[in-house]
Design a protein around this motif. Structure first.
Motif, PDB file in Angstrom:
ATOM      1  N   THR A  36      42.625  51.524  28.195  1.00 32.21           N
ATOM      2  CA  THR A  36      40.796  51.438  28.146  1.00 32.21           C
ATOM      3  C   THR A  36      40.565  51.668  29.863  1.00 32.21           C
ATOM      4  OG1 THR A  36      41.139  49.034  28.713  1.00 32.21           O
ATOM      5  CG2 THR A  36      40.970  49.761  26.312  1.00 32.21           C
TER       6      THR A  36
ATOM      7  N   LYS B 128      38.436  49.651  31.454  1.00 30.51           N
ATOM      8  CA  LYS B 128      38.415  48.625  32.196  1.00 30.51           C
ATOM      9  C   LYS B 128      39.937  48.227  32.823  1.00 30.51           C
ATOM     10  CE  LYS B 128      38.011  43.489  32.514  1.00 30.51           C
ATOM     11  NZ  LYS B 128      38.052  42.354  31.492  1.00 30.51           N
ATOM     12  N   TYR B 129      40.810  48.499  32.156  1.00 27.61           N
ATOM     13  CA  TYR B 129      42.366  48.521  32.511  1.00 27.61           C
ATOM     14  C   TYR B 129      42.744  49.351  33.335  1.00 27.61           C
ATOM     15  CZ  TYR B 129      47.410  48.089  32.145  1.00 27.61           C
ATOM     16  OH  TYR B 129      48.802  47.972  32.321  1.00 27.61           O
TER      17      TYR B 129
ATOM     18  N   GLN C 223      46.534  57.489  37.783  1.00 28.71           N
ATOM     19  CA  GLN C 223      45.813  56.517  37.086  1.00 28.71           C
ATOM     20  C   GLN C 223      44.371  56.363  37.335  1.00 28.71           C
ATOM     21  OE1 GLN C 223      47.673  55.765  34.576  1.00 28.71           O
ATOM     22  NE2 GLN C 223      48.955  54.191  34.791  1.00 28.71           N
TER      23      GLN C 223
ATOM     24  N   ARG D  62      55.514  50.297  32.197  1.00 30.91           N
ATOM     25  CA  ARG D  62      55.050  51.099  31.173  1.00 30.91           C
ATOM     26  C   ARG D  62      55.776  52.439  31.331  1.00 30.91           C
ATOM     27  NH1 ARG D  62      51.444  48.759  27.944  1.00 30.91           N
ATOM     28  NH2 ARG D  62      50.433  47.282  28.878  1.00 30.91           N
TER      29      ARG D  62
ATOM     30  N   LEU E 178      41.610  48.930  37.404  1.00 34.24           N
ATOM     31  CA  LEU E 178      42.501  48.263  38.212  1.00 34.24           C
ATOM     32  C   LEU E 178      43.216  49.201  39.183  1.00 34.24           C
ATOM     33  CD1 LEU E 178      45.892  47.620  37.992  1.00 34.24           C
ATOM     34  CD2 LEU E 178      44.982  46.538  36.083  1.00 34.24           C
TER      35      LEU E 178
ATOM     36  N   VAL F  26      41.680  41.559  35.851  1.00 29.75           N
ATOM     37  CA  VAL F  26      41.718  42.714  34.797  1.00 29.75           C
ATOM     38  C   VAL F  26      43.470  42.368  34.118  1.00 29.75           C
ATOM     39  CG1 VAL F  26      42.248  44.949  34.226  1.00 29.75           C
ATOM     40  CG2 VAL F  26      40.318  44.352  35.793  1.00 29.75           C
ATOM     41  N   ILE F  27      44.312  42.055  34.963  1.00 29.53           N
ATOM     42  CA  ILE F  27      45.772  42.085  34.474  1.00 29.53           C
ATOM     43  C   ILE F  27      45.886  40.700  33.551  1.00 29.53           C
ATOM     44  CG2 ILE F  27      46.898  41.000  36.247  1.00 29.53           C
ATOM     45  CD1 ILE F  27      47.939  44.044  34.490  1.00 29.53           C
TER      46      ILE F  27
ATOM     47  N   GLU G 133      41.900  40.272  28.505  1.00 31.94           N
ATOM     48  CA  GLU G 133      42.464  41.132  27.271  1.00 31.94           C
ATOM     49  C   GLU G 133      42.583  42.690  27.397  1.00 31.94           C
ATOM     50  OE1 GLU G 133      42.509  37.805  24.584  1.00 31.94           O
ATOM     51  OE2 GLU G 133      43.375  37.955  26.608  1.00 31.94           O
ATOM     52  N   ALA G 134      42.025  42.885  28.463  1.00 26.46           N
ATOM     53  CA  ALA G 134      41.895  44.488  28.418  1.00 26.46           C
ATOM     54  C   ALA G 134      43.305  45.166  27.929  1.00 26.46           C
ATOM     55  CB  ALA G 134      41.694  44.986  29.951  1.00 26.46           C
ATOM     56  N   SER G 135      43.098  45.982  27.094  1.00 28.46           N
ATOM     57  CA  SER G 135      44.246  46.721  26.571  1.00 28.46           C
ATOM     58  C   SER G 135      44.624  48.051  27.257  1.00 28.46           C
ATOM     59  CB  SER G 135      44.473  47.179  25.032  1.00 28.46           C
ATOM     60  OG  SER G 135      43.182  47.503  24.841  1.00 28.46           O
ATOM     61  N   TYR G 136      45.940  48.494  27.203  1.00 24.00           N
ATOM     62  CA  TYR G 136      46.377  49.633  27.991  1.00 24.00           C
ATOM     63  C   TYR G 136      45.558  50.767  27.804  1.00 24.00           C
ATOM     64  CZ  TYR G 136      49.552  52.739  30.410  1.00 24.00           C
ATOM     65  OH  TYR G 136      50.297  53.709  31.005  1.00 24.00           O
TER      66      TYR G 136
END
Lengths: 322, 315
Positions: free
Chosen positions: A286, A288-289, A58, B156, A292, A277-278, A281-284
Motif C-alpha cells: 500500500t 502508506k507502507y 521502493q 520480503r 516508509l 508505519v511498521i 496495520e498497513a499491509s505490504y
C-alpha cells in the motif's frame, strides 16, 4: 606487503614440493585465502549497493502508486496517510527531526567540547585514566534505555518544574527528547574531539606558555584552533547521530506530525514515522507502507550528506604537524 | 607613538588569573555530567524496578538485594503477559542469546576477513580508497536504515516467495550482522596497522608465504584489538531495537525459538513494548528488563575496554 617483499629475492628451488606433507594444502590455502577474504570485503560494498537499491526501487514504487511528485512529498505540510485521498507531505517530519537535532546539539556540543578540553588539557593523569573509560562505557548504553529514562525521569521532572509556571507539558514532548538525545551524543563529541586535541603537538603549547600565556589562553587560543577541524567534524557526526536516532525519540517525543516551535508538545521525526508505519496495520504494497522507504531515503540522504561533510572538513582543514 | 602603544596595552592580570581556574572547573563539571547521568540512570532504574512490591527502607541493603535478585529471577523465568505481576522476559532473553550467538558466528568471520583483505592484500590505490570511504559511511548509516534494508532484502526478498525469510530469527541475524560489520572491519584494520611491519618482514624472510605470515603472525599479534572491536560490535547488536522492529521481531510471543527459521523476539523489543504501556504497573517490569540489558551490555563493554587498555600499555 609490497610485491617485492612477498617474493624473496632468492626464489626457493622446486624441490620444496617434496619437502613437506602439508605443502599441497598450504598451497591451496595460499590461493583460497585471498579469494575468501575478498568475498568478505565485497559484502561491505554489496551492503551499500543493497541499501541504495532497496531505497531507490521502493521509493519509485511509492511515488508511482501514491501519484505524488517529489516536491509535494518533500515540501507538503500535511501528513495524513490514513485520509482519503492520503496526504504525504513530510515537511512536519523534517521539521521534527530538525528540532530534535538542534535541541540536542545545543546541549551536547558545549558539554562535549568542554569535557574534551578538560580531558586533554586539564585532567591529571589519574583522573583521565578513570574518566575516559567511563565516558566510553556511557557510549555503550543502548538507546532504548535513554528513551525509558525520558519517560521515567525527564518528563515528570519537566512537569513538576514547568507546570506550576503555567506551561502545559505533554506526556510526549520534544524537549525531553532533546535532553536525552543530547546526553546520549555527549560521549561521541567528547571522545572524538579529545582525540584531536590530544594530538596537537606539545611544542605549540610550550611555545605559548613561553610567551606568558595562561592555561586558559593556551587551551582556547592555541589548542582549540589547532584542532578545530576535528572538533567541527565531531560536531557534524554528532548531529548526524541525532538525526538518525530512533528509539529514544520514539519513547520521548511521541508520534504527532506537526510544525511547531513549542518544544513542550509532541513532534514526529522521520525515524519515528518509519517505526509507526511498521508497527501499524498497513499491509505490504500500500502507499502508506511504501512511504516508509521514501522517508528512509530522505533520512539516508541527510545523514550521508552530514557524514561526508564531516570527513571533508576533517580532510580539507586539517592542520598537519610533523 | 610608544605612548599610544603603552596605553592600548592592558595586561588584565586579575581577570586572566581568575578565568583559568573558573574555566577549568566548568570543564570538569561538564565532564562529570556523563558520570552523573550514569549514576542517576542506574539509581532511577533500580528504584523503579523495586517500586512494585512492598519494599524495605533504602538503608536495609541486604533485604533490598534479596528483593532485587528475586525480582530479576522472576523476570528471567516468566513469559510475556498482560498482567504486570507475572510478566517477564523469558522468551526475549532466549531470543537475544540466539541473536548474539548467530550474529557472532556470521558477523565476526566476515568482518575480520574484510579487514584483513583491505589491510593486507588490497594494494593502496583508488579501489582501496573507495572501499574505505564506503565503510566509513556505512558506519554512520542510522540503524533503522539497516532495518529497512533487512525488511526489503531478507524478510520480503523483493516479493520473491522462495527466497523470503519472513520475520524469522535468520532475517534478524543477517540484518544485525550487516549493522555491526563496519565496526568490526574498522577496528580490525586499526589493530592490524599497529602490528609492526618488521614482524611481517621477518616471517617473509624466513620463507613463510603471505597467508602463513598473516595467519601465524599478524593475526595473533592483532588479536586483542580485534577482540575489542568484536565485543563492542556484538554489544551494539544486542542493544539494538529499531532494526529488529523493522525486520519483524514479534511483539508478543510465548514460545522461544528452536531454530534459525522460527519466529523470535528480543529483550530490547520486549522492553519497548512494556515501556510504552500506559499502565503504571508495567514501569517496574520495564525497569527490571532495562536493568538486565544494561548490566549485560556494560559488562561486555567494560571487558572490551579493559582488553584494549591492557594491550595499549603493553605496547
Amino acid at each position: 606487503m609490497t610485491q617485492d617483499a612477498s617474493t624473496p629475492p632468492n626464489t626457493p628451488p622446486p624441490e620444496v614440493d617434496a619437502w613437506g606433507g602439508q605443502s599441497r594444502i598450504s598451497a591451496l590455502a595460499e590461493v583460497l585465502a585471498p579469494v575468501l577474504l575478498a568475498a568478505c570485503g565485497l559484502v561491505t560494498v554489496l551492503t551499500t549497493i543493497g541499501i541504495l537499491l532497496v531505497l531507490a526501487v521502493q521509493s519509485v514504487e511509492f511515488f508511482l502508486k501514491a501519484g505524488i511528485g517529489v516536491g509535494e512529498f518533500l515540501f507538503g505540510t500535511v501528513l495524513k496517510p490514513e485520509a482519503s485521498p492520503p496526504k504525504f507531505g513530510i515537511l512536519p517530519l523534517i521539521w521534527g527531526t530538525f528540532l530534535i537535532a538542534l535541541g540536542s546539539s545545543l546541549i551536547a556540543l558545549p558539554i562535549g567540547l568542554m569535557s574534551a578540553i578538560y580531558l586533554s588539557e586539564y585532567a591529571p593523569r589519574v583522573v583521565r585514566a578513570v574518566l575516559k573509560p567511563t565516558l566510553e562505557l556511557l557510549a555503550g548504553v543502548p538507546t532504548i534505555v535513554y528513551g525509558y529514562l525520558a519517560l521515567l525521569l525527564i518528563t515528570p521532572l519537566l512537569k513538576t518544574v514547568l507546570e506550576p509556571l503555567g506551561f502545559r507539558v505533554e506526556q510526549f514532548n520534544a524537549l525531553s527528547a532533546c535532553i536525552v538525545v543530547g546526553v546520549m551524543i555527549v560521549p561521541l563529541v567528547s571522545s572524538l574531539s579529545e582525540d584531536v586535541l590530544s594530538a596537537v603537538p606539545q611544542g605549540l603549547r610550550e611555545a605559548a606558555y613561553g610567551l606568558g600565556a595562561t592555561k586558559f589562553e593556551v587551551s582556547t587560543r592555541i589548542v582549540l584552533p589547532a584542532g578545530l577541524s576535528g572538533v567541527v567534524a565531531s560536531f557534524i557526526l554528532a548531529i548526524s547521530r541525532a538525526v538518525g536516532e530512533t528509539m529514544a525519540v520514539v519513547l520521548a517525543a511521541g508520534m504527532m506530525p506537526q510544525i511547531t516551535l513549542n518544544p513542550l508538545t509532541s513532534v514526529e521525526t522521520m525515524t519515528t514515522y518509519i517505526v509507526q508505519v511498521i508497527g501499524g496495520e498497513a499491509s505490504y504494497g500500500t502507499p502508506k507502507y511504501l512511504s516508509l522507504f521514501a522517508v528512509g531515503l530522505a533520512l539516508f540522504g541527510i545523514t550521508l550528506t552530514l557524514n561526508i561533510l564531516s570527513s571533508l572538513v576533517l580532510r580539507r582543514y586539517r592542520e598537519v604537524y610533523q | 607613538m610608544s605612548d599610544a602603544a603603552a596605553d592600548s596595552f592592558r595586561p588584565h592580570r586579575r581577570m586572566r588569573r581568575w578565568l583559568g581556574p573558573v574555566f577549568g572547573a566548568a570543564c570538569f563539571v561538564a565532564t562529570l555530567t556523563g558520570v552523573v547521568v550514569l549514576t542517576v540512570l542506574m539509581g532511577a532504574i533500580l528504584a523503579a524496578a523495586l517500586s512494585g512490591p512492598p519494599h524495605s527502607p533504602w538503608h536495609d541493603l541486604g533485604a533490598n538485594l534479596r528483593e532485587l535478585s528475586a525480582l530479576l529471577g522472576r523476570l528471567l523465568a516468566n513469559r510475556q503477559s498482560s498482567d504486570p505481576a507475572v510478566a517477564g522476559y523469558h522468551v526475549g532473553v532466549i531470543g537475544s542469546l540466539w541473536l548474539l550467538g548467530l550474529v557472532a558466528a556470521i558477523g565476526i568471520p566476515v568482518g575480520i576477513g574484510a579487514g584483513v583483505f583491505l589491510e593486507e592484500y588490497l594494494p593502496a590505490g583508488r579501489i582501496r580508497r573507495i572501499i574505505q570511504t564506503n565503510i566509513a559511511n556505512l558506519a554512520g548509516v542510522p540503524s533503522i536504515v539497516y532495518g529497512i534494508l533487512g525488511l526489503a532484502l531478507f524478510v520480503r526478498a523483493f516479493g520473491v516467495r522462495g527466497l523470503a525469510l519472513g520475520p524469522s530469527l535468520l532475517a534478524g541475524v543477517l540484518t544485525l550482522g550487516l549493522l555491526i560489520l563496519p565496526t568490526i572491519v574498522i577496528t580490525t584494520q586499526e589493530a592490524l596497522r599497529t602490528v609492526p611491519s618488521s614482524l611481517r618482514q621477518a616471517a617473509l624472510a624466513l620463507g613463510a608465504t603471505r597467508w602463513q605470515v598473516i595467519s601465524g603472525h599478524v593475526l595473533p599479534a592483532a588479536l586483542p584489538g580485534i577482540m575489542t572491536g568484536t565485543i563492542l560490535g556484538l554489544s551494539r547488536a544486542v542493544g539494538e531495537t529499531a532494526p529488529l522492529l523493522m525486520v519483524g521481531a514479534a511483539g508478543s510471543l510465548l514460545r522461544a525459538p528452536r531454530g534459525p527459521l522460527d519466529r523470535y523476539t528480543a529483550l530490547p523489543v520486549e522492553i519497548y513494548n512494556y515501556a510504552k504501556e500506559p499502565n503504571r504497573d508495567f514501569q517496574a517490569v520495564a525497569a527490571g528488563g532495562i536493568l538486565i540489558l544494561v548490566v549485560l551490555l556494560l559488562s561486555m563493554n567494560a571487558v572490551a575496554i579493559l582488553i584494549r587498555n591492557r594491550f595499549r600499555r603493553a605496547r
